[in-house]
Design a protein around this motif. Structure first.
Motif, short mmCIF file in Angstrom:
data_model
loop_
_atom_site.label_atom_id
_atom_site.label_comp_id
_atom_site.label_asym_id
_atom_site.label_seq_id
_atom_site.Cartn_x
_atom_site.Cartn_y
_atom_site.Cartn_z
N ARG A 1 50.48 67.85 16.90
CA ARG A 1 50.95 68.26 18.01
C ARG A 1 50.14 68.74 19.49
O ARG A 1 49.00 69.25 19.60
CB ARG A 1 51.98 69.75 18.22
N ILE A 2 49.87 67.85 19.60
CA ILE A 2 49.33 68.07 21.84
C ILE A 2 49.53 68.61 22.94
O ILE A 2 48.59 69.38 23.39
CB ILE A 2 48.39 66.52 22.27
N SER A 3 50.68 68.86 22.74
CA SER A 3 51.19 69.54 23.47
C SER A 3 52.89 70.40 23.15
O SER A 3 53.09 69.32 22.18
CB SER A 3 51.26 69.39 24.76
N ASN A 4 52.99 70.85 23.81
CA ASN A 4 54.62 71.14 24.00
C ASN A 4 55.92 70.14 23.74
O ASN A 4 57.08 70.47 23.47
CB ASN A 4 55.47 72.53 24.49
N ALA A 5 55.16 69.05 24.97
CA ALA A 5 55.76 67.92 25.20
C ALA A 5 55.64 67.02 24.09
O ALA A 5 56.59 65.35 23.77
CB ALA A 5 55.98 67.80 26.51
N ALA A 6 54.33 66.99 23.86
CA ALA A 6 53.82 65.66 23.03
C ALA A 6 53.25 65.59 21.95
O ALA A 6 52.79 66.62 21.82
CB ALA A 6 52.84 65.14 24.43
N VAL A 7 53.04 64.46 21.22
CA VAL A 7 53.38 64.53 19.53
C VAL A 7 52.59 63.45 19.66
O VAL A 7 52.83 62.23 20.47
CB VAL A 7 54.30 64.59 18.04
N ALA A 8 50.96 63.57 18.73
CA ALA A 8 50.06 61.86 18.60
C ALA A 8 50.47 61.76 17.24
O ALA A 8 50.43 63.38 16.35
CB ALA A 8 48.83 61.92 19.03
N SER A 9 50.75 60.29 16.81
CA SER A 9 50.64 59.54 15.52
C SER A 9 49.55 59.29 15.27
O SER A 9 49.28 57.80 16.15
CB SER A 9 52.48 58.93 15.12
N PHE A 10 49.33 58.58 13.88
CA PHE A 10 47.71 58.40 14.07
C PHE A 10 47.88 57.41 12.95
O PHE A 10 48.72 57.50 11.95
CB PHE A 10 46.35 58.68 13.21
N TRP A 11 47.81 56.48 13.21
CA TRP A 11 48.52 54.75 12.36
C TRP A 11 46.99 54.20 12.03
O TRP A 11 46.35 53.71 13.05
CB TRP A 11 49.63 53.77 12.88
N ILE A 12 47.03 53.60 10.82
CA ILE A 12 45.91 52.51 10.22
C ILE A 12 45.99 50.90 10.93
O ILE A 12 47.30 50.82 9.97
CB ILE A 12 45.30 52.95 9.03
N GLU A 13 45.47 50.48 11.64
CA GLU A 13 45.72 48.87 11.99
C GLU A 13 45.60 48.30 10.56
O GLU A 13 44.40 48.00 10.24
CB GLU A 13 45.15 48.37 13.01
N GLY A 14 46.81 46.90 10.31
CA GLY A 14 46.41 46.93 9.13
C GLY A 14 45.08 45.29 8.35
O GLY A 14 44.40 45.33 7.61
N ASN A 15 44.51 44.99 9.81
CA ASN A 15 43.77 43.69 9.86
C ASN A 15 42.49 44.32 9.84
O ASN A 15 41.51 43.36 9.70
CB ASN A 15 44.67 42.44 10.65
N SER A 16 42.70 45.06 10.46
CA SER A 16 41.14 45.34 11.19
C SER A 16 40.68 46.80 10.40
O SER A 16 39.91 47.86 10.11
CB SER A 16 40.62 45.78 12.32
N GLY A 17 41.43 47.76 10.01
CA GLY A 17 41.40 49.57 9.65
C GLY A 17 41.14 49.64 10.74
O GLY A 17 40.30 51.27 9.96
N ARG A 18 41.09 49.22 11.74
CA ARG A 18 40.87 50.81 12.95
C ARG A 18 42.49 51.46 12.93
O ARG A 18 43.33 51.20 13.17
CB ARG A 18 40.65 49.87 14.34
N CYS A 19 42.00 52.42 13.40
CA CYS A 19 42.74 54.10 13.84
C CYS A 19 43.17 54.01 15.39
O CYS A 19 42.60 53.48 16.15
CB CYS A 19 41.66 55.65 13.79
N VAL A 20 44.75 53.69 15.17
CA VAL A 20 45.47 53.83 16.52
C VAL A 20 45.97 55.58 16.46
O VAL A 20 47.10 55.84 15.71
CB VAL A 20 46.29 52.90 16.46
N GLU A 21 46.02 55.29 17.93
CA GLU A 21 46.62 57.02 17.74
C GLU A 21 48.21 56.80 18.98
O GLU A 21 48.08 55.75 19.92
CB GLU A 21 45.90 57.73 18.83
N ILE A 22 48.90 57.24 18.78
CA ILE A 22 50.05 56.74 19.89
C ILE A 22 50.60 58.01 19.37
O ILE A 22 50.82 58.69 19.36
CB ILE A 22 51.19 55.72 19.03
N VAL A 23 51.20 58.25 21.94
CA VAL A 23 51.24 59.57 22.17
C VAL A 23 53.11 59.73 22.20
O VAL A 23 53.40 58.70 23.37
CB VAL A 23 50.66 59.78 23.21
N THR A 24 53.90 60.39 21.90
CA THR A 24 55.57 60.79 21.88
C THR A 24 55.45 61.46 22.84
O THR A 24 55.31 62.53 22.85
CB THR A 24 56.08 60.15 20.76
N SER A 25 56.22 60.99 23.42
CA SER A 25 56.80 62.17 25.32
C SER A 25 58.50 62.17 25.48
O SER A 25 58.76 61.23 25.80
CB SER A 25 56.07 62.16 26.10
N ASP A 26 58.96 61.98 25.38
CA ASP A 26 60.51 62.37 25.57
C ASP A 26 60.72 61.63 24.37
O ASP A 26 62.15 60.50 25.24
CB ASP A 26 60.82 62.01 26.73
#
Length: 184
Positions: A143-168
Protein backbone atom coordinates in the motif's frame (compact mmCIF):
# COMPACT_ATOMS: atom_id res chain seq x y z
CA UNK A 1 50.30 -48.27 15.60
CA UNK A 2 52.39 -45.24 16.43
CA UNK A 3 50.87 -41.89 17.31
CA UNK A 4 52.42 -40.11 14.29
CA UNK A 5 50.79 -42.69 11.95
CA UNK A 6 47.38 -42.07 13.55
CA UNK A 7 47.83 -38.30 13.26
CA UNK A 8 48.94 -38.62 9.64
CA UNK A 9 45.86 -40.75 8.87
CA UNK A 10 43.51 -38.24 10.53
CA UNK A 11 45.13 -35.31 8.72
CA UNK A 12 44.88 -37.14 5.38
CA UNK A 13 41.20 -37.86 6.00
CA UNK A 14 40.54 -34.21 6.85
CA UNK A 15 42.32 -33.02 3.71
CA UNK A 16 40.33 -35.43 1.54
CA UNK A 17 37.04 -34.33 3.20
CA UNK A 18 37.90 -30.65 2.77
CA UNK A 19 38.81 -31.21 -0.89
CA UNK A 20 35.53 -33.02 -1.53
CA UNK A 21 33.56 -30.22 0.13
CA UNK A 22 35.41 -27.54 -1.83
CA UNK A 23 34.80 -29.39 -5.08
CA UNK A 24 31.07 -29.58 -4.34
CA UNK A 25 30.80 -25.84 -4.96
CA UNK A 26 32.46 -25.63 -8.36
CA UNK A 27 30.57 -24.14 -11.28
CA UNK A 28 28.06 -26.62 -12.63
CA UNK A 29 28.05 -28.85 -9.55
CA UNK A 30 24.62 -29.79 -8.26
CA UNK A 31 23.41 -28.08 -5.08
CA UNK A 32 22.99 -31.27 -3.05
CA UNK A 33 20.72 -29.79 -0.37
CA UNK A 34 18.28 -28.71 -3.12
CA UNK A 35 18.15 -31.97 -5.10
CA UNK A 36 14.67 -32.63 -3.72
CA UNK A 37 13.42 -29.69 -5.83
CA UNK A 38 14.26 -31.38 -9.15
CA UNK A 39 10.98 -31.98 -11.03
CA UNK A 40 9.06 -29.57 -8.78
CA UNK A 41 6.79 -27.00 -10.47
CA UNK A 42 8.56 -23.66 -10.86
CA UNK A 43 6.25 -21.60 -8.67
CA UNK A 44 6.40 -24.21 -5.88
CA UNK A 45 10.18 -24.32 -6.19
CA UNK A 46 10.42 -20.54 -5.86
CA UNK A 47 8.58 -20.68 -2.55
CA UNK A 48 10.86 -23.47 -1.32
CA UNK A 49 14.01 -21.59 -2.36
CA UNK A 50 12.84 -18.47 -0.51
CA UNK A 51 11.99 -20.49 2.60
CA UNK A 52 15.49 -21.99 2.48
CA UNK A 53 17.18 -18.59 2.42
CA UNK A 54 17.66 -17.93 -1.31
CA UNK A 55 16.92 -14.58 -2.94
CA UNK A 56 15.77 -14.33 -6.56
CA UNK A 57 18.06 -12.15 -8.69
CA UNK A 58 17.11 -12.46 -12.36
CA UNK A 59 16.29 -14.87 -15.19
CA UNK A 60 16.96 -15.44 -18.87
CA UNK A 61 15.30 -17.63 -21.47
CA UNK A 62 16.84 -19.96 -24.00
CA UNK A 63 15.10 -21.98 -26.71
CA UNK A 64 13.74 -24.67 -24.40
CA UNK A 65 14.52 -23.51 -20.84
CA UNK A 66 14.54 -20.61 -18.40
CA UNK A 67 17.61 -20.05 -16.24
CA UNK A 68 16.95 -18.18 -13.01
CA UNK A 69 19.71 -16.98 -10.72
CA UNK A 70 19.48 -17.01 -6.92
CA UNK A 71 21.77 -15.91 -4.10
CA UNK A 72 22.01 -17.93 -0.90
CA UNK A 73 21.56 -15.23 1.77
CA UNK A 74 23.84 -16.67 4.45
CA UNK A 75 26.78 -17.56 2.16
CA UNK A 76 26.41 -15.25 -0.85
CA UNK A 77 26.74 -18.30 -3.16
CA UNK A 78 25.08 -17.88 -6.55
CA UNK A 79 23.11 -20.75 -8.05
CA UNK A 80 21.25 -21.20 -11.30
CA UNK A 81 17.98 -23.06 -11.66
CA UNK A 82 17.13 -24.56 -15.05
CA UNK A 83 13.39 -24.80 -15.67
CA UNK A 84 11.88 -26.70 -18.59
CA UNK A 85 8.17 -27.05 -19.30
CA UNK A 86 7.39 -25.37 -15.97
CA UNK A 87 9.45 -27.76 -13.81
CA UNK A 88 12.89 -27.54 -12.22
CA UNK A 89 15.39 -29.70 -14.11
CA UNK A 90 18.59 -28.78 -12.26
CA UNK A 91 19.94 -26.54 -9.52
CA UNK A 92 23.68 -25.87 -9.77
CA UNK A 93 26.39 -23.60 -8.43
CA UNK A 94 27.55 -20.90 -10.85
CA UNK A 95 31.07 -20.71 -9.42
CA UNK A 96 30.92 -17.06 -8.34
CA UNK A 97 28.70 -14.12 -7.47
CA UNK A 98 29.17 -12.35 -10.81
CA UNK A 99 26.48 -14.45 -12.50
CA UNK A 100 23.89 -13.31 -9.97
CA UNK A 101 25.06 -9.69 -10.19
CA UNK A 102 24.95 -9.71 -14.00
CA UNK A 103 21.17 -9.34 -14.01
CA UNK A 104 21.16 -6.12 -12.02
CA UNK A 105 20.10 -3.27 -14.28
CA UNK A 106 22.72 -0.51 -14.50
CA UNK A 107 20.21 2.15 -13.53
CA UNK A 108 16.48 2.36 -13.05
CA UNK A 109 14.94 4.39 -15.81
CA UNK A 110 11.32 4.35 -14.56
CA UNK A 111 10.23 3.60 -18.10
CA UNK A 112 7.28 1.39 -18.84
CA UNK A 113 8.08 -2.10 -20.08
CA UNK A 114 7.27 -2.07 -23.81
CA UNK A 115 5.08 -5.17 -23.45
CA UNK A 116 2.86 -3.42 -20.88
CA UNK A 117 2.43 0.11 -22.24
CA UNK A 118 -1.04 -0.75 -23.50
CA UNK A 119 -2.19 -1.81 -20.02
CA UNK A 120 -2.19 1.64 -18.39
CA UNK A 121 -5.85 2.29 -17.59
CA UNK A 122 -6.80 -1.42 -17.59
CA UNK A 123 -9.07 -2.79 -14.84
CA UNK A 124 -6.75 -4.32 -12.26
CA UNK A 125 -8.69 -7.51 -11.52
CA UNK A 126 -9.02 -8.47 -15.16
CA UNK A 127 -5.50 -7.39 -16.13
CA UNK A 128 -3.71 -9.80 -13.77
CA UNK A 129 -4.56 -12.80 -15.96
CA UNK A 130 -3.24 -10.88 -18.97
CA UNK A 131 0.02 -10.11 -17.11
CA UNK A 132 0.50 -13.81 -16.41
CA UNK A 133 -0.30 -14.67 -20.02
CA UNK A 134 2.44 -12.26 -21.10
CA UNK A 135 4.97 -14.01 -18.87
CA UNK A 136 4.93 -11.88 -15.72
CA UNK A 137 5.00 -13.49 -12.24
CA UNK A 138 3.36 -11.81 -9.26
CA UNK A 139 5.66 -11.17 -6.27
CA UNK A 140 3.89 -8.92 -3.74
CA UNK A 141 1.70 -5.87 -3.01
CA UNK A 142 2.44 -2.74 -1.01
CA UNK A 143 0.00 0.00 0.00
CA UNK A 144 1.51 3.35 -1.02
CA UNK A 145 -1.39 5.61 0.01
CA UNK A 146 -5.02 5.37 1.13
CA UNK A 147 -6.08 5.28 -2.51
CA UNK A 148 -3.22 3.44 -4.23
CA UNK A 149 -1.52 0.05 -4.13
CA UNK A 150 1.72 -0.96 -5.81
CA UNK A 151 2.08 -4.52 -7.04
CA UNK A 152 5.43 -5.96 -8.04
CA UNK A 153 5.91 -8.44 -10.87
CA UNK A 154 8.89 -10.26 -12.37
CA UNK A 155 9.20 -9.90 -16.13
CA UNK A 156 9.71 -13.49 -17.35
CA UNK A 157 11.94 -12.82 -20.34
CA UNK A 158 14.36 -10.49 -18.53
CA UNK A 159 13.87 -11.12 -14.81
CA UNK A 160 13.46 -7.39 -14.23
CA UNK A 161 11.12 -6.09 -11.53
CA UNK A 162 8.04 -4.14 -12.63
CA UNK A 163 5.93 -1.94 -10.36
CA UNK A 164 2.27 -1.38 -11.22
CA UNK A 165 0.43 1.37 -9.34
CA UNK A 166 -3.31 0.77 -9.06
CA UNK A 167 -5.80 3.44 -8.02
CA UNK A 168 -9.58 3.43 -8.32
CA UNK A 169 -9.37 -0.17 -9.55
CA UNK A 170 -7.29 0.67 -12.64
CA UNK A 171 -3.62 0.55 -13.53
CA UNK A 172 -2.37 4.14 -13.28
CA UNK A 173 1.36 3.70 -13.82
CA UNK A 174 3.68 0.85 -14.87
CA UNK A 175 7.46 1.06 -14.71
CA UNK A 176 10.69 -0.82 -14.01
CA UNK A 177 12.17 -0.63 -10.51
CA UNK A 178 15.28 -2.09 -8.82
CA UNK A 179 15.18 -5.89 -8.52
CA UNK A 180 15.11 -5.87 -4.70
CA UNK A 181 11.53 -4.51 -4.78
CA UNK A 182 10.44 -7.91 -6.04
CA UNK A 183 11.81 -9.71 -3.00
CA UNK A 184 9.20 -10.98 -0.58
Amino acid sequence: MKLHQVIAGVVSSLIIAATCNAQAQNAGDSVRELNDLVNVRGRDGEVQLQQRGYTYRWAESSDDAVYSYWTQSSTGQCITVRTEQGRYVSLAYTGGTADCDRGDPPAVSNTAPPALQDMVGARAGQAEAELQRRGYSYRRNERISNAAVASFWIEGNSGRCVEIVTSDGRYQDIFYVDWHHCEN
